[in-house]
Design an enzyme around this catalytic site. Sequence first.
Site: not given
Ligand code: SAM
Length: 275
Positions: A31, A86, A106, A137, A162, A155-157, A62
Amino acid sequence: MSTWFTEKQTDNFGITAKVNRSLHKEKTEFQDLEMLQTEEWGNMLVLDDMVMTTEKDEFVYHEMLAHIPLFTHPSPKKVLVVGGGDGGVIREVLKHDSVEKAVLVEIDGKVIEYSKQYLPSIAGTLEDPRVDVQVGDGFMHIANSEREYDVIMVDSTEPVGPAVNLFTKGFYEGIAKALKEDGILVAQTDNPWFKADLIRQVCADVKETFPITKVYTANIPTYPSGLWTFTMGSKIYDPTQVPAERFTDIDTKYYTDELHAASFVLPKFVKDLTE
Ligand code: SAM
């Protein structure tokens, strides 16, 4: 000449923040990552032009993602955070003395690296001996886990790139298998103003997988619409029936035991999405 960062929350609406300077910007394997120093919100992590977290309002998200499930479970010992690079959720998880192990999976190691550098107040506990940081993953980690965790937090995007697989029924079924027989799932499920269909679908899928499914909300100013939802799936424990003596004193700025109960009282248009 000051610059402004704008996140388009929909095609027709967005928020904008005054930027003092860009601290770091790169295209990672997964990303676009940018760390911004903003006037109003302090340092801000942006992924694919979406606000992930800011130093000023991160505590809301959080604390609410961590403490609602951790006080609902009588004695959570092993916790998994999917995403969350984070470090903010891990910081809150470690406030619970019962937690012996907190695993973070992560997918993007750069998120962890630059959060440690530019968001120390958020990422500062990732070195704690109880924490096991894995870059990988989350979908695959869940697929390879069985009866291992007391609480799993997603806590994903948003469901893009991904993270698409992390909002599927198959993933929630995998989580049910990865949880112990009295385990609890909680996932961030975006906002009811612009993502009503997502919340409706996730609720329906979690209901088919867990005997207890509940949705709660929190106010997060830098997130789309400011009104955020979290969906919980629980095998035994009802988050709205937590015995008063379970609530121990922990240092928080948003979460309280009264708010724990109140956050499940939903506005009608949100409640309708969960039925
Ligand atoms: N709080 C934020 C929100 O609600 O949008 C999310 C914050 S956190 C930084 C999101 C994290 O999920 C990102 O760092 C991203 O790289 C991770 N992520 C996305 N897809 C993933 C997957 N399949 N496995 C593990 N982590 C993943």
